[in-house]
Write a protein that holds these residues in place. Structure first.
Motif, PDB file in Angstrom:
ATOM      1  N   LEU A 107       9.908  29.417 -49.530  1.00  0.00           N
ATOM      2  CA  LEU A 107       9.615  28.055 -49.996  1.00  0.00           C
ATOM      3  C   LEU A 107      10.212  27.013 -49.050  1.00  0.00           C
ATOM      4  O   LEU A 107       9.724  25.883 -48.966  1.00  0.00           O
ATOM      5  N   ASP A 108      11.241  27.452 -48.289  1.00  0.00           N
ATOM      6  CA  ASP A 108      11.876  26.533 -47.312  1.00  0.00           C
ATOM      7  C   ASP A 108      10.869  25.923 -46.339  1.00  0.00           C
ATOM      8  O   ASP A 108      11.084  24.833 -45.834  1.00  0.00           O
ATOM      9  N   VAL A 109       9.801  26.682 -46.030  1.00  0.00           N
ATOM     10  CA  VAL A 109       8.851  26.152 -45.032  1.00  0.00           C
ATOM     11  C   VAL A 109       8.166  24.898 -45.555  1.00  0.00           C
ATOM     12  O   VAL A 109       7.568  24.148 -44.795  1.00  0.00           O
ATOM     13  N   LEU A 110       8.268  24.688 -46.860  1.00  0.00           N
ATOM     14  CA  LEU A 110       7.630  23.501 -47.430  1.00  0.00           C
ATOM     15  C   LEU A 110       8.665  22.451 -47.854  1.00  0.00           C
ATOM     16  O   LEU A 110       8.380  21.597 -48.678  1.00  0.00           O
ATOM     17  N   THR A 111       9.855  22.537 -47.250  1.00  0.00           N
ATOM     18  CA  THR A 111      10.866  21.508 -47.545  1.00  0.00           C
ATOM     19  C   THR A 111      10.275  20.149 -47.188  1.00  0.00           C
ATOM     20  O   THR A 111       9.592  20.028 -46.177  1.00  0.00           O
ATOM     21  N   SER A 112      10.529  19.193 -48.013  1.00  0.00           N
ATOM     22  CA  SER A 112      10.048  17.813 -47.839  1.00  0.00           C
ATOM     23  C   SER A 112       8.536  17.685 -48.098  1.00  0.00           C
ATOM     24  O   SER A 112       7.961  16.627 -47.864  1.00  0.00           O
ATOM     25  N   ALA A 113       7.891  18.757 -48.563  1.00  0.00           N
ATOM     26  CA  ALA A 113       6.461  18.652 -48.861  1.00  0.00           C
ATOM     27  C   ALA A 113       6.245  17.830 -50.130  1.00  0.00           C
ATOM     28  O   ALA A 113       7.059  17.842 -51.045  1.00  0.00           O
ATOM     29  N   ASN A 114       5.135  17.132 -50.144  1.00  0.00           N
ATOM     30  CA  ASN A 114       4.748  16.372 -51.337  1.00  0.00           C
ATOM     31  C   ASN A 114       3.383  16.872 -51.779  1.00  0.00           C
ATOM     32  O   ASN A 114       2.378  16.643 -51.106  1.00  0.00           O
ATOM     33  N   CYS A 115       3.355  17.598 -52.891  1.00  0.00           N
ATOM     34  CA  CYS A 115       2.088  18.175 -53.380  1.00  0.00           C
ATOM     35  C   CYS A 115       1.610  17.375 -54.589  1.00  0.00           C
ATOM     36  O   CYS A 115       2.313  17.291 -55.598  1.00  0.00           O
ATOM     37  N   ILE A 116       0.418  16.793 -54.457  1.00  0.00           N
ATOM     38  CA  ILE A 116      -0.146  15.985 -55.555  1.00  0.00           C
ATOM     39  C   ILE A 116      -1.320  16.751 -56.174  1.00  0.00           C
ATOM     40  O   ILE A 116      -2.371  16.913 -55.548  1.00  0.00           O
ATOM     41  N   PRO A 117      -1.123  17.275 -57.399  1.00  0.00           N
ATOM     42  CA  PRO A 117      -2.220  17.999 -58.055  1.00  0.00           C
ATOM     43  C   PRO A 117      -3.245  17.031 -58.662  1.00  0.00           C
ATOM     44  O   PRO A 117      -2.902  15.889 -58.961  1.00  0.00           O
ATOM     45  N   CYS A 118      -4.442  17.527 -58.844  1.00  0.00           N
ATOM     46  CA  CYS A 118      -5.501  16.681 -59.421  1.00  0.00           C
ATOM     47  C   CYS A 118      -6.374  17.541 -60.337  1.00  0.00           C
ATOM     48  O   CYS A 118      -6.990  18.511 -59.883  1.00  0.00           O
ATOM     49  N   THR A 119      -6.410  17.187 -61.610  1.00  0.00           N
ATOM     50  CA  THR A 119      -7.267  17.950 -62.516  1.00  0.00           C
ATOM     51  C   THR A 119      -8.586  17.203 -62.727  1.00  0.00           C
ATOM     52  O   THR A 119      -8.616  15.987 -62.810  1.00  0.00           O
ATOM     53  N   MET A 120      -9.675  17.970 -62.749  1.00  0.00           N
ATOM     54  CA  MET A 120     -11.016  17.361 -62.834  1.00  0.00           C
ATOM     55  C   MET A 120     -11.817  18.086 -63.925  1.00  0.00           C
ATOM     56  O   MET A 120     -12.416  19.135 -63.677  1.00  0.00           O
ATOM     57  N   PRO A 121     -11.821  17.548 -65.137  1.00  0.00           N
ATOM     58  CA  PRO A 121     -12.430  18.282 -66.252  1.00  0.00           C
ATOM     59  C   PRO A 121     -13.942  18.510 -66.121  1.00  0.00           C
ATOM     60  O   PRO A 121     -14.473  19.436 -66.725  1.00  0.00           O
ATOM     61  N   TYR A 122     -14.626  17.652 -65.319  1.00  0.00           N
ATOM     62  CA  TYR A 122     -16.091  17.777 -65.241  1.00  0.00           C
ATOM     63  C   TYR A 122     -16.559  18.150 -63.831  1.00  0.00           C
ATOM     64  O   TYR A 122     -17.720  17.918 -63.480  1.00  0.00           O
ATOM     65  N   ILE A 123     -15.646  18.750 -63.042  1.00  0.00           N
ATOM     66  CA  ILE A 123     -15.969  18.933 -61.624  1.00  0.00           C
ATOM     67  C   ILE A 123     -17.204  19.805 -61.399  1.00  0.00           C
ATOM     68  O   ILE A 123     -17.960  19.598 -60.448  1.00  0.00           O
ATOM     69  N   THR A 124     -17.438  20.796 -62.265  1.00  0.00           N
ATOM     70  CA  THR A 124     -18.675  21.584 -62.067  1.00  0.00           C
ATOM     71  C   THR A 124     -19.673  21.346 -63.207  1.00  0.00           C
ATOM     72  O   THR A 124     -20.493  22.213 -63.509  1.00  0.00           O
ATOM     73  N   SER A 125     -19.609  20.159 -63.786  1.00  0.00           N
ATOM     74  CA  SER A 125     -20.547  19.860 -64.882  1.00  0.00           C
ATOM     75  C   SER A 125     -22.003  19.966 -64.422  1.00  0.00           C
ATOM     76  O   SER A 125     -22.887  20.287 -65.227  1.00  0.00           O
TER      77      SER A 125
END
Ligand SMILES: Cc1cc2nc3c(=O)[nH]c(=O)nc-3n(C[C@H](O)[C@H](O)[C@H](O)COP(=O)(O)OP(=O)(O)OC[C@H]3O[C@@H](n4cnc5c(N)ncnc54)[C@H](O)[C@@H]3O)c2cc1C
Length: 523
Positions: free
Chosen positions: A424-442
């Protein structure tokens, strides 16, 4: 055509922006008479890309395009100048970029042993081949609202082909058999290169910076009114002698309710439904909120307009089951090249040449893409950005004992590093922004032919639909192309423009390759 006529576009996605451009270029409409009303603070709709190195970047999606298809998209972007050189079109700069950085994935699938899966064989059984052949030739009306699983046996969903095809295009086994069949035919050329993604074309930066911004600049230069933070709540119509005529549009903006009177000769275009409606961002410390259509605007207006009008479509067919239409993506901003270096060593691909890397045995069915850097116009040279997504965010992870939908950015990175066997150290200082999309394959939900309206319904006199939820023969949804084609069809029909719309290229016919021969070649 009345030079004082007004043209109202409800929704500011690529569909509406393209429609405005076609009106100006092909219909001699003055840009000053075109008004785009968008509920979000930015134009571009689902074609987004935002943020900066400090706060972190976010993309709901990373788009793959092709130049062998996307006929209407390139017809449009051959006209739109690049942001950097007025003498070069967006089309020309995109082609030149892809010639310099061709896609050739060397690690399309990775298994639970962290081994790169050989994908020269598609893994079909004889039964799979027969069933695929049958489905590819089936009549759409006969397929009706059936699902892919109604036509293909369980073994098919374990083939290398399915892992690659479903993660390239975001299909789920329960999705529409008609849409799957259309993809098989439309993208038949990709059969021969699906394992390397060699047919895929990328934009130079993310698609907001590379497609939306130049188009927006061109439209503004022509005087088009682009109005953001403007939620259209109601469309008033008069229905005399079976004709449907819009007479007014109501919207809310900055707390005020406004009514626009639609006069004789004016035209109204509605973006009905949106795959990113009710999407929501999380952060390194919080999971995204789980929203529904009731928290958002796009579906509501289509539902009102279509109520009691069968020719205006059936939104419930598409937005009726979030469990079948949602997935989650994430964007990671890095200030340390270690992750990109390790991925280059592992996959053999420089960033931007590999495309999707799918962790095929991951419970969440995770894939990541390391695009060519910089991926944002404002991205500093010492920052890297990558994007990923997971088709099953409702499942418990292999390394994090939670469904992805309940995870924050840090937990998503833990899961990713677990599969890749990176500290996990390789991602030190990483900023991960998740995004949920309820209708993405509507758009892929099983549906009847009548569930999607025509771009211009038969009874409509001054009103059209532009979206992923209109019926266009032979073309495939979940593409920029579908929205641009819908725009071109709606505009040409309502404005009476006599110019040929580029036809859907029938590679399945022009290649003269039998579908079964192709499948045999890969088994
Ligand atoms: C994660 C992801 C991955 C993707 N991958 C690919 C890919 O690889 N290749 C590809 O070609 N395409 C891809 N796409 C699809 C492509 O981005 C979309 O098909 C396209 O952007 C849809 O454009 P649109 O204009 O039809 O709709 P949208 O972009 O959804 O725009 C509709 C707009 O209308 C607005 N609106 C609706 N109702 C109202 C109202 N009542 N009042 C005001 N505004 C309203 C909405 O706010 C929205 O901004 C992807 C999309 C996503 C999200």
């Amino acid at each position: 055509m009345n030079p004082n006529s007004k043209y109202y576009l409800i929704g500011g996605g690529i569909g509406s922006m393209a429609a405005a451009a076609f009106m100006i270029r092909d219909g001699d409409v003055s840009g000053d008479n075109i008004i785009i009303l968008e509920s979000n603070p930015l134009m571009g709709g689902s074609l987004d890309g935002a943020g900066d190195a400090q706060r972190g970047y976010s993309l709901r999606g990373g788009r793959m395009l092709t130049t062998d298809h996307y006929e209407c998209t390139w017809d449009l972007f051959k006209t739109i100048p690049s942001l950097t050189s007025a003498r070069v079109s967006v089309f020309q700069e995109t082609v030149a970029f892809n010639e310099k950085h061709p896609a050739h994935s060397m690690a399309r699938l990775v298994d639970r042993r962290r081994a790169i899966v050989p994908v020269t064989s598609m893994g079909f059984s004889m039964q799979d081949r027969v069933e695929l052949l049958k489905l590819s030739q089936a009549d759409e009306e006969a397929l009706g609202s059936s699902a892919i699983t109604d036509h293909l046996s369980s073994g098919f969903f374990e083939t290398e082909f399915w892992f690659m095809w479903s993660t390239t295009f975001a299909f789920q086994p329960w999705h529409s058999a008609v849409e799957f069949k259309r993809y098989l035919l439309r993208f038949m050329m990709e059969f021969t290169r699906i394992e390397t993604l060699a047919g895929v074309k990328r934009t130079i930066y993310n698609q907001y910076d590379s497609l939306v911004l130049p188009l927006q600049k061109w439209l503004k230069g022509k005087g088009v009114h682009l109005i953001n933070d403007c939620k259209v709540t109601h469309i008033t119509n008069q229905s005399a002698e079976g004709e449907y005529i819009v007479t007014a549009i109501q919207y809310q903006r900055a707390g005020a309710r406004v009514t626009i009177t639609v006069h004789d000769g004016d035209l109204v275009f509605l973006q009905n439904g949106s795959m990113t409606d009710a999407s929501s961002l999380g952060s390194m410390t919080s999971a995204p909120n789980q929203l529904t259509k009731h928290d958002s605007s796009s579906w509501a207006l289509w539902e009102k307009v279509a109520a009691g009008r069968p020719n205006f479509g059936n939104p419930a067919a598409f937005n009726g089951c979030i469990a079948q239409s949602s997935w989650e993506s994430f964007t990671v901003t890095l200030k340390n090249p270690m992750f990109f270096d390790l991925m280059r060593q592992f996959t053999g691909n420089e960033a931007g040449t590999g495309g999707l890397v799918t962790l095929k045995d991951s419970n969440w069915m995770m894939s990541i893409v390391l695009a060519h850097q910089p991926h944002f116009l404002n991205q500093p040279a010492d920052v890297q950005v990558f994007w990923g997504y997971a088709l099953f965010p409702d499942r418990i992870g292999n390394f994090v004992a939670k469904p992805m939908s309940a995870c924050n950015g840090l937990e998503i990175l833990q899961e990713l590093c677990g599969h890749l066997r990176f500290d996990l150290d390789v991602l030190t200082s990483a900023n991960c922004i998740p995004c949920t999309m309820p209708y993405i394959t509507s758009m892929f939900m099983p549906r009847q032919l009548s569930d999607r309206p025509l771009p211009v319904p038969v009874e409509s006199k001054n009103f059209a639909f532009i979206s992923q939820f209109v019926e266009i023969p032979d073309d495939v949804v979940f593409t920029v192309e579908y929205s641009v084609r819908a725009a071109q069809m709606a505009v040409y029909q309502l404005l009476g423009i006599d110019r040929e719309i580029p036809p859907v290229t029938r590679h399945d016919k022009t290649l003269r390759v039998q579908f079964d021969a192709l499948i045999k070649a890969f088994t």
